[in-house]
Design a protein around this motif. Structure first.
Motif, PDB file in Angstrom:
ATOM      1  N   PRO A  54       0.836  -1.211   0.000  1.00  0.00           N
ATOM      2  CA  PRO A  54       0.000   0.000   0.000  1.00  0.00           C
ATOM      3  C   PRO A  54       0.864   1.251   0.000  1.00  0.00           C
ATOM      4  CG  PRO A  54       0.041  -1.001   2.179  1.00  0.00           C
ATOM      5  CD  PRO A  54       0.726  -1.964   1.261  1.00  0.00           C
ATOM      6  N   ALA A  55       0.288   2.349  -0.428  1.00  0.00           N
ATOM      7  CA  ALA A  55       1.011   3.625  -0.464  1.00  0.00           C
ATOM      8  C   ALA A  55       1.614   3.917   0.901  1.00  0.00           C
ATOM      9  CB  ALA A  55       0.067   4.750  -0.879  1.00  0.00           C
ATOM     10  N   GLY A  56       2.876   4.308   0.875  1.00  0.00           N
ATOM     11  CA  GLY A  56       3.571   4.612   2.115  1.00  0.00           C
ATOM     12  C   GLY A  56       4.182   3.416   2.790  1.00  0.00           C
ATOM     13  N   GLY A  57       3.985   2.218   2.204  1.00  0.00           N
ATOM     14  CA  GLY A  57       4.511   0.994   2.800  1.00  0.00           C
ATOM     15  C   GLY A  57       5.840   0.589   2.208  1.00  0.00           C
ATOM     16  N   ALA A  58       6.119  -0.718   2.227  1.00  0.00           N
ATOM     17  CA  ALA A  58       7.365  -1.245   1.682  1.00  0.00           C
ATOM     18  C   ALA A  58       7.451  -0.943   0.186  1.00  0.00           C
ATOM     19  CB  ALA A  58       7.440  -2.750   1.933  1.00  0.00           C
ATOM     20  N   ARG A  59       8.671  -1.016  -0.343  1.00  0.00           N
ATOM     21  CA  ARG A  59       8.892  -0.651  -1.742  1.00  0.00           C
ATOM     22  C   ARG A  59       8.832  -1.875  -2.647  1.00  0.00           C
ATOM     23  NH1 ARG A  59      13.681   2.811  -3.377  1.00  0.00           N
ATOM     24  NH2 ARG A  59      14.912   1.198  -2.332  1.00  0.00           N
ATOM     25  N   VAL A  60       8.316  -1.649  -3.856  1.00  0.00           N
ATOM     26  CA  VAL A  60       8.248  -2.696  -4.865  1.00  0.00           C
ATOM     27  C   VAL A  60       8.641  -2.088  -6.206  1.00  0.00           C
ATOM     28  CG1 VAL A  60       5.780  -2.236  -5.296  1.00  0.00           C
ATOM     29  CG2 VAL A  60       6.770  -4.462  -5.919  1.00  0.00           C
ATOM     30  N   SER A  61       9.353  -2.875  -7.006  1.00  0.00           N
ATOM     31  CA  SER A  61       9.733  -2.457  -8.352  1.00  0.00           C
ATOM     32  C   SER A  61       8.994  -3.337  -9.347  1.00  0.00           C
ATOM     33  CB  SER A  61      11.251  -2.589  -8.550  1.00  0.00           C
ATOM     34  OG  SER A  61      11.632  -2.167  -9.850  1.00  0.00           O
ATOM     35  N   LEU A  62       8.273  -2.731 -10.270  1.00  0.00           N
ATOM     36  CA  LEU A  62       7.472  -3.475 -11.241  1.00  0.00           C
ATOM     37  C   LEU A  62       8.279  -3.705 -12.514  1.00  0.00           C
ATOM     38  CD1 LEU A  62       3.971  -1.769 -10.817  1.00  0.00           C
ATOM     39  CD2 LEU A  62       4.953  -3.731  -9.580  1.00  0.00           C
ATOM     40  N   ASN A  63       8.488  -4.975 -12.826  1.00  0.00           N
ATOM     41  CA  ASN A  63       9.194  -5.395 -14.030  1.00  0.00           C
ATOM     42  C   ASN A  63       8.158  -6.011 -14.962  1.00  0.00           C
ATOM     43  OD1 ASN A  63      11.177  -6.256 -15.884  1.00  0.00           O
ATOM     44  ND2 ASN A  63      11.473  -8.180 -14.793  1.00  0.00           N
ATOM     45  N   VAL A  64       7.575  -5.205 -15.821  1.00  0.00           N
ATOM     46  CA  VAL A  64       6.452  -5.602 -16.670  1.00  0.00           C
ATOM     47  C   VAL A  64       6.970  -5.972 -18.056  1.00  0.00           C
ATOM     48  CG1 VAL A  64       4.263  -4.861 -17.675  1.00  0.00           C
ATOM     49  CG2 VAL A  64       4.899  -4.099 -15.381  1.00  0.00           C
ATOM     50  N   THR A  65       6.710  -7.186 -18.506  1.00  0.00           N
ATOM     51  CA  THR A  65       7.249  -7.632 -19.792  1.00  0.00           C
ATOM     52  C   THR A  65       6.344  -7.305 -20.974  1.00  0.00           C
ATOM     53  OG1 THR A  65       6.283  -9.848 -19.591  1.00  0.00           O
ATOM     54  CG2 THR A  65       8.472  -9.511 -18.629  1.00  0.00           C
ATOM     55  N   SER A  66       5.109  -6.910 -20.701  1.00  0.00           N
ATOM     56  CA  SER A  66       4.173  -6.535 -21.767  1.00  0.00           C
ATOM     57  C   SER A  66       4.355  -5.053 -22.087  1.00  0.00           C
ATOM     58  CB  SER A  66       2.731  -6.808 -21.332  1.00  0.00           C
ATOM     59  OG  SER A  66       1.817  -6.110 -22.156  1.00  0.00           O
ATOM     60  N   GLU A  67       4.713  -4.755 -23.333  1.00  0.00           N
ATOM     61  CA  GLU A  67       4.954  -3.361 -23.713  1.00  0.00           C
ATOM     62  C   GLU A  67       3.690  -2.521 -23.577  1.00  0.00           C
ATOM     63  OE1 GLU A  67       6.484  -0.752 -27.582  1.00  0.00           O
ATOM     64  OE2 GLU A  67       6.807  -2.926 -27.536  1.00  0.00           O
ATOM     65  N   SER A  68       2.543  -3.041 -24.002  1.00  0.00           N
ATOM     66  CA  SER A  68       1.309  -2.257 -23.936  1.00  0.00           C
ATOM     67  C   SER A  68       0.903  -2.007 -22.489  1.00  0.00           C
ATOM     68  CB  SER A  68       0.184  -2.970 -24.683  1.00  0.00           C
ATOM     69  OG  SER A  68      -0.070  -4.257 -24.124  1.00  0.00           O
ATOM     70  N   LEU A  69       1.046  -3.031 -21.615  1.00  0.00           N
ATOM     71  CA  LEU A  69       0.706  -2.843 -20.207  1.00  0.00           C
ATOM     72  C   LEU A  69       1.654  -1.841 -19.557  1.00  0.00           C
ATOM     73  CD1 LEU A  69      -0.855  -3.556 -17.644  1.00  0.00           C
ATOM     74  CD2 LEU A  69       0.662  -5.521 -17.338  1.00  0.00           C
ATOM     75  N   LEU A  70       2.920  -1.910 -19.889  1.00  0.00           N
ATOM     76  CA  LEU A  70       3.876  -0.974 -19.305  1.00  0.00           C
ATOM     77  C   LEU A  70       3.608   0.448 -19.774  1.00  0.00           C
ATOM     78  CD1 LEU A  70       6.322  -0.326 -17.622  1.00  0.00           C
ATOM     79  CD2 LEU A  70       7.793  -1.087 -19.497  1.00  0.00           C
ATOM     80  N   ARG A  71       3.237   0.600 -21.035  1.00  0.00           N
ATOM     81  CA  ARG A  71       2.924   1.943 -21.535  1.00  0.00           C
ATOM     82  C   ARG A  71       1.718   2.520 -20.788  1.00  0.00           C
ATOM     83  NH1 ARG A  71       2.911   0.818 -26.501  1.00  0.00           N
ATOM     84  NH2 ARG A  71       5.010   1.535 -26.964  1.00  0.00           N
ATOM     85  N   ASP A  72       0.707   1.698 -20.556  1.00  0.00           N
ATOM     86  CA  ASP A  72      -0.453   2.161 -19.788  1.00  0.00           C
ATOM     87  C   ASP A  72      -0.066   2.469 -18.348  1.00  0.00           C
ATOM     88  OD1 ASP A  72      -2.014   1.839 -22.017  1.00  0.00           O
ATOM     89  OD2 ASP A  72      -2.896  -0.076 -21.369  1.00  0.00           O
TER      90      ASP A  72
END
Length: 400
Positions: A54-72
């Protein structure tokens, strides 16, 4: 909380960000699209992520392999504890410049991944906090000389693909601010040392596990626990964490046994054993062990067999003891009482728990192919598995 359509359309994997002090500072969540032709909903992904981070909580890095999903995703509003990895070819695309600049202005940490084939727009480079360079792609591997004085990189780098303590050490020597991966391939118990099986500092935990396994009187357990006040403190901290969900604070070991029972207490002693090392290099191993136990339990959540869930939790937690203690399992398990099913999985790579352990390893390796193969072997849907992944990661965070 995780009844979200996108969890049936992707495969999830995870790995840790490890800093120079060997602390795990964030989790990388890798998202593979299962059907490239299917449009994935960025809002649904963020909703699922918010259930764990949740916002303000632990950190996460999103590694998205779908180009269209990452663009959105780049066009979405993100909380500041969510980092986004952007492939260099997308960073070089003029169509993404404004989204990248906006996220940077909003305080979102962006990481550029891979080498651009064309020069990046001048206004883009300052938007990236770090670059991610895989070990096999790091051109400096061929030139181990130190960087000359006065020469600096424009962006600090994170080394990905790190699979051993040796590789982790070398990455930090080359200037990495963090590494991504599971650095314990070279800690296998097959290269065992000649020292005692379990370090003397951990003998109290081993003794307690044996006493609990034999369901000895509470008084005997209390006497053993009093020999190690720090252990008693850590155990009570676990039991009073949000992961347990008790409505009242547990004030004594006796109270804990009354509420938990011997078998549930044994699983938390197993967790203590797997997280008791003071060796900094063991931090990523302990991180993995906790999550393995949590995930294997969640994968069997649908069963009504509580004894099985407790066993498979211990199986996951113990699955890295050979790395922690540099001893093979046939030596380690002489000191620890485990069921035949756990022994089969750890010693023989067989039995009913082995397919679950293979699935967990596939998720850790962030391999779409291995994930799907392991899922097919268990006849589990990706929705079930992804829900279990997110629930287990959330519970592990609650443990602290």
């Amino acid at each position: 909380m995780f009844d979200i359509a996108i969890l049936g359309q992707v495969a999830l994997g995870y790995s840790p960000f490890i800093d120079r002090s060997r602390n795990v500072t964030a989790t990388r969540l890798t998202i593979f699209s299962l059907r490239p032709e299917l449009a994935l909903d960025a809002a649904e992904l963020l909703h699922a992520v918010a259930g764990v981070w949740p916002a303000g909580g632990a950190r996460v890095s999103l590694n998205v392999t779908s180009e269209s999903l990452l663009r959105d995703l780049l066009g979405s509003g993100l909380p500041t504890n969510v980092m986004v990895e952007v492939p260099a070819f997308m960073a070089a695309d003029e169509a993404n410049v404004e989204s990248i600049r906006r996220l940077h202005r909003d305080g979102i940490q962006l990481l550029i991944k891979g080498r651009p084939l064309t020069e990046l727009p001048r206004e883009i480079l300052p938007c990236f906090k770090y670059s991610i360079i895989d070990v096999v792609d790091d051109r400096r591997l061929a030139d181990p000389r130190p960087v000359p004085a006065g020469v600096t990189r424009s962006i600090s780098h994170v080394q990905s693909g790190v699979r051993s303590v040796g590789a982790m050490d070398e990455s930090f020597k080359r200037g990495a601010v963090a590494v991504l991966g599971w650095p314990f391939d070279d800690l296998s118990g097959q290269a065992a040392s000649t020292r005692s099986t379990i370090h003397p500092d951990l003998q109290v935990i081993v003794e307690l596990i044996n006493q609990v396994d034999h369901e000895e009187p509470i008084e005997r357990l209390e006497q053993t626990l009093k020999r190690d006040p720090s252990l008693a403190f850590k155990l009570m901290r676990y039991i009073n964490s949000a992961a347990f969900g008790f409505q009242v604070e547990i004030g004594s070991f006796r109270h804990a046994i009354m509420l938990l029972g011997y078998q549930r207490l044994k699983r938390w002693l197993a967790l203590l054993l797997a997280t008791a090392s003071k060796d900094a290099d063991m931090q990523p191993v302990m991180f993995a062990a906790v999550r393995r136990g949590m995930l294997m339990e969640e994968l069997t959540r649908a069963t009504s067999d509580e004894a099985m869930r407790n066993e498979i939790f211990i199986c996951g937690v113990f699955s890295l003891l050979d790395c922690m203690f540099r001893q093979p399992f046939d030596v380690l398990l002489k000191s620890l009482p485990v069921s035949e099913r756990i022994s089969q999985a750890l010693l023989e790579q067989s039995g009913p728990y082995q397919p679950f352990l293979e699935l967990v390893k596939a998720i850790e390796s962030e391999s779409r192919t291995d994930y799907l193969e392991a899922a097919d072997g268990l006849l589990m849907s990706v929705t079930e598995i992804n829900r279990a992944v997110l629930r287990s990661l959330g519970t592990a965070i609650q443990l602290g």
